[in-house]
Design an enzyme around this catalytic site. Structure first.
Site, PDB file in Angstrom:
ATOM      1  CD  GLU A  19      -2.924   1.225   2.280  1.00  0.00           C
ATOM      2  OE1 GLU A  19      -2.602   0.713   3.352  1.00  0.00           O
ATOM      3  OE2 GLU A  19      -3.983   1.827   2.105  1.00  0.00           O
ATOM      4  CB  ALA A  38       0.394  -2.223  11.789  1.00  0.00           C
ATOM      5  CG  MET A  39       0.128  -3.137   4.976  1.00  0.00           C
ATOM      6  SD  MET A  39      -0.887  -1.693   4.519  1.00  0.00           S
ATOM      7  CE  MET A  39      -2.066  -2.474   3.417  1.00  0.00           C
ATOM      8  CD  GLU A  40      -4.815  -1.977   5.765  1.00  0.00           C
ATOM      9  OE1 GLU A  40      -3.892  -1.589   6.511  1.00  0.00           O
ATOM     10  OE2 GLU A  40      -5.364  -1.244   4.926  1.00  0.00           O
ATOM     11  CG  HIS A  60      -6.103   0.987  12.546  1.00  0.00           C
ATOM     12  ND1 HIS A  60      -6.577   2.277  12.499  1.00  0.00           N
ATOM     13  CD2 HIS A  60      -5.599   0.737  11.315  1.00  0.00           C
ATOM     14  CE1 HIS A  60      -6.368   2.781  11.294  1.00  0.00           C
ATOM     15  NE2 HIS A  60      -5.764   1.861  10.552  1.00  0.00           N
ATOM     16  CD  GLU A  61      -3.076  -2.107  10.774  1.00  0.00           C
ATOM     17  OE1 GLU A  61      -3.461  -2.328   9.610  1.00  0.00           O
ATOM     18  OE2 GLU A  61      -2.690  -0.977  11.158  1.00  0.00           O
ATOM     19  CG  HIS A 103      -7.694  -1.545   7.734  1.00  0.00           C
ATOM     20  ND1 HIS A 103      -8.403  -0.621   7.002  1.00  0.00           N
ATOM     21  CD2 HIS A 103      -6.662  -0.860   8.299  1.00  0.00           C
ATOM     22  CE1 HIS A 103      -7.819   0.573   7.136  1.00  0.00           C
ATOM     23  NE2 HIS A 103      -6.774   0.454   7.924  1.00  0.00           N
ATOM     24  CD  GLU A 155      -5.836   3.725   6.694  1.00  0.00           C
ATOM     25  OE1 GLU A 155      -6.043   3.367   7.860  1.00  0.00           O
ATOM     26  OE2 GLU A 155      -5.238   3.009   5.872  1.00  0.00           O
TER      27      GLU A 155
HETATM   28 ZN   LIG Z   1      -5.187   1.735   8.526  1.00  0.00          ZN
END
Ligand SMILES: [Zn+2]
Length: 882
Positions: free
Chosen positions: A169, A302-304, A336-337, A340, A359
């Site tokens: 992303e 972090a990344m989902e 949060h992740e 998503h 977001e």
């Molecule tokens: Zn996010």
């Protein structure tokens, strides 16, 4: 994605001179600016920036040959496509790869393609013959090079071992393999990865088949559900892992070798967070497995990624039982992740201009989860819009919903999207109620599962379950920059204008604002919701009121002002307000001061009233606002300021003491930390310094003996007050402890708390940033720390001028573009001049840096304007206190 690094606090405190910019950075989302601008710069506006809709991909297979110990790799991809109209050209995305062959295959016919590179990373494969409508497979072979920049496919070297991670992303999948890299192409993917036998290889889906030949292991992963390219992920390295049990699907945490036993805390909480979200959405987790990876060098929080969520290591590798305030960030980012996985992954925005909604919603859902599962962490008291108001007041801020064509467009103002977006969702929730909000979200999810949407689809779903015309309200808030200031006159007349800071020029706007009024009339407290959508509105009932507070439960995205007599009446009845509302009154008056609508005396009146409150959360707000006046403290008035602090606030710290006990709740701990930091920096109190030296030494000897919130401040005070001859020793001892430390949070507490101003040690701190001890993703924070320590930035720029090439080469691109804003924002004309001279020759060379310089200049000039406007009043206030 979420950028809430453990170092955010360090960065934030740089901006602590004014609330104007603090939160813009704290809440900052990481997005990467891509590399150096290509030599042939074109105007972006006059070229097509997306793939034509006449060719649609339906499935992609990717085979990569990766060895973490080799910087180059090769691959082959087959993309099934449907050609809808006759053409000679097939477009796809690719960046920095070498395409070695490309052809189109249909049954027994094959069309070789001649590939040329176009604008926006779009490559065009041209066939000699016309390609008739129908189904084809686009076959491409390619070679690439891994980078160290935390985007695309990148190498992370940690404790002498190489690991490969990915961050796709927003537009980075194209750096790893050719693809239809747009979020609206949601198709199934299948990944095959070959790597030396001893490596662990993990992907988005469970493993379908493993074969080994000549020491090379080939893992074929199961086909994915339909998904966009930006959620593809894989990782290769000699990982250790720990099982997450109690999920609705299998799950593991992958960690660098030797760290599996540091994951106990998060493993305990992940299942309950997932279950809570499954319950909220009314849909089970939509994928077949859910793995986490701790990444030792990660620019982003972090990344989902589908089935393989990546986190900065500091969010997963923790003590078994962290203190209550240290739990908050990891749990919030995990929530949060995981949110998503539905909002963003199951239902995806059609294009990057609605990324803000992804977001905003994930942030809202994380807060909701935290309130539900962990009430002791007091998320219910957080006033999220305070995280957006600062950046959103800037004259050059863009609206949340804006045209996005390229990667830097996505990045510009992204941090604001999280906090402003969440604030606006919160405003809707408070208008229609949490249950209706959830019903609307569930309907939206069920209607659009596995598909793509635009923001209007959500507003429509929420409109259907509520009595409000939310779409109209949303349009004003999202398509315009900034927010309203609503003034209430004694006669009940309300006027709205665009809030702006003292001396700034902005274009005036009007909003549709839901005002939730609380007021007292004839001895009775009344509540009422009114919509105002014009410049002027008259509410006669307010003319009769004894007092009025226009922001029930502090959920509105606006500032407000009332007349001085009304403020006195409100303060006399302040206990009619809850703690969120009390904090809102204070933050609001501080903002009015910055807008030159009230004087220092009005803010101090509110501050003094709230500093005597019984609630530690309210007192902490008062201490926080007082700390923000520190930018007005100078050689001439520092003794008076110290006296005020010793007189009014030291007794409070003495009462709390510097030791944290099991009984302390989150508010008490945060108040203690905040008071300690303010008093340690400005009270000039020998006893406190002596105590701090003791605590710092105790922490250096045993980092588990002091909570990090206290230890960081203690190290800062101890080093700040150390004698000239001792500074080198302190530096060496701290660095030694840093090298020995295992937990990432301990490591950051140690090196990012140092406070030295002498040339030799300042240069040692900066040199440390360039060594392998500090990962590229953390490098900038060391420079930020030094900038914060120095009133005069001469030494900083002296070092930067000598080391800029090494520094910029080491830092991830995203940090390079944000460096002006993070490192160089200042309240001094001399520092600003040095900053301008430093960036002028390079700001056009690095993508996104020119915008960073613009933000830095805006914020610095604003701070200087405020300083000259309020210095005299602040001095007068201090004199009155003595
Ligand atoms: Zn996010």
């Amino acid at each position: 994605m979420k950028q809430l690094s453990t170092l955010a606090g360090v960065v934030a405190s740089v901006f602590a001179f004014t609330s104007l910019s603090t939160t813009a950075v704290v809440a900052q989302e990481a997005q990467t600016a891509s590399a150096v601008v290509s030599p042939a710069k074109k105007t972006l506006a006059d070229v097509e920036y997306r793939l034509p809709s006449t060719i649609a991909p339906t499935f992609q297979h990717i085979h990569l040959n990766i060895d973490p110990d080799n910087p180059t790799y090769s691959g082959k991809t087959n993309i099934d496509i449907t050609v809808k109209t006759p053409t000679k050209k097939v477009g796809f995305y690719q960046q920095d790869l070498t395409v070695t062959s490309a052809r189109l295959v249909s049954g027994s016919s094959s069309f070789p393609l001649n590939v040329t590179i176009g604008e926006y990373d779009i490559n065009w494969g041209e066939s000699q013959d016309e390609i008739a409508p129908g189904k084809y497979t686009l076959e491409i072979t390619f070679e690439g090079k891994v980078n160290t920049s935390s985007d695309g496919m990148y190498l992370s070297r940690f404790e002498e071992t190489n690991y490969i991670f990915t961050q796709f992303e927003d537009m980075h999948a194209r750096k790893a393999f050719p693809s239809f890299d747009e979020p609206n192409f949601k198709i199934p993917y299948q990944m095959t990865i070959s790597s030396p036998e001893h490596q662990e290889i993990v992907g988005n889906t469970p493993v379908e088949k493993v074969t080994v030949e000549n020491g090379i292991k080939t893992v074929v992963f199961e086909k994915t559900k339909p998904m966009p390219t930006y959620l593809i992920a894989y990782t290769v390295g000699p990982f250790d892992s720990a099982e997450i049990s109690g999920l609705s699907v299998p799950g593991k945490i992958y960690v660098p070798k030797g760290y599996a036993d540091k994951t106990k805390f998060v493993i305990k909480h992940i299942p309950e967070i997932l279950a809570s979200l499954e319950d909220f959405f009314g849909i089970k987790y939509p994928y077949k497995k859910m793995d986490f990876v701790a990444v030792p060098n990660f620019t982003h929080g972090a990344m989902e990624n589908v089935g393989l969520i990546t986190y900065r290591d500091s969010l997963l590798l923790l003590e078994d039982n962290p203190s209550v305030t240290e739990r908050s960030r990891p749990l919030n980012v995990i929530a949060h992740e995981l949110a998503h996985q539905w909002f963003g992954n199951l239902v995806t925005m059609a294009w990057w201009d609605d990324l803000w909604l992804n977001e905003a919603f994930a942030s809202w859902a994380a807060s909701h989860t935290m309130k539900t599962l962990y009430p002791e962490l007091n998320y219910a008291d957080r006033i999220v819009q305070e995280g957006a108001f600062g950046a959103d007041a800037s004259p050059t801020v863009k609206p949340v919903k804006k045209v996005v064509k390229s990667q830097p467009d996505v990045m510009d103002g992204l941090g604001l999207n999280y906090s402003k977006g969440e604030s606006i969702l919160q405003m809707i929730e408070s208008l229609i109620g949490t249950e209706k909000f959830r019903e609307g979200v569930q309907n939206y999810m069920n209607t659009h599962a596995w598909g793509n949407t635009v923001a209007d689809d959500l507003w429509r779903a929420l409109d259907e379950v509520s009595d409000f015309n939310l779409s109209a309200m949303m349009k004003a808030y999202l398509e315009q920059p900034g927010y309203p200031l609503i003034h209430i006159s004694k006669d009940g007349k309300l006027t709205q204008s665009r809030f702006h800071l003292a001396g700034a020029t902005v274009e005036d706007k009007t909003w549709a604002v839901p005002l939730k009024l609380t007021y007292q009339s004839n001895g009775k407290i009344l509540n009422e919701v009114v919509f105002i959508d014009k410049e002027t509105t008259v509410l006669p009932q307010l003319a009769e009121a004894d007092w009025v507070y226009p922001n029930d439960n502090a959920t509105g995205y606006f500032r407000w002002s009332i007349e001085p007599a009304q403020l006195n009446a409100l303060l006399n009845n302040i206990d009619a307000l809850n703690k969120r509302e009390k904090k809102n009154v204070l933050y609001n008056y501080q903002a009015l001061l910055n807008a030159d609508q009230v004087g220092v005396d009005s803010v101090m009146k509110v501050l003094n009233s709230l500093s005597k409150d019984d609630d530690p959360a309210v007192i902490r707000a008062a201490v926080g606002v007082l700390a923000e006046f520190s930018y007005l403290v100078n050689e001439d008035n520092k003794a008076a300021y110290a006296k005020l602090l010793n007189q009014n606030y030291m007794p409070l710290l003495n009462k709390l003491t510097l030791s944290q006990s099991e009984q302390d709740n989150a508010d008490v701990i945060r108040l203690r930390n905040q008071l300690y930091s303010l008093l340690g920096t400005h009270s000039n109190n020998d006893q406190l310094v002596e105590q701090s030296v003791k605590i710092a030494k105790q922490y250096l000897a045993d980092t588990s003996s002091v909570p990090s919130g206290i230890a960081g401040t203690a190290i800062e005070i101890a080093t700040r007050n150390s004698e000239q001859g001792e500074q080198g020793t302190w530096f060496n001892t701290i660095v030694e402890a840093f090298k020995k430390a295992q937990l990432p949070n301990v490591k950051s507490t140690l090196v990012y708390s140092m406070y030295f101003e002498d040339k030799a040690t300042v240069f040692k701190m900066l040199d440390l940033a360039l060594t392998d001890d500090i990962t590229p993703a953390n490098t900038m924070y060391m420079v930020v720390r030094v900038a914060r320590n120095l009133d005069d930035h001469t030494l900083l720029y002296e070092w930067l001028s000598k080391n800029k090439d090494a520094l910029l080469a080491k830092m991830p691109d995203y940090h390079v573009s944000r460096m002006p804003e993070f490192v160089s924002t200042t309240c001094s004309a001399e520092n600003l001049e040095m900053a301008n001279a430093f960036y002028a020759p390079i700001s056009e060379t690095y993508q996104g840096m020119a915008r960073g310089v613009e933000i830095m200049q805006d914020e610095s000039q604003q701070c200087m304007r405020l300083k000259s406007a309020f210095q005299a009043d602040f001095n007068a206030f201090l004199n009155e206190q003595l």
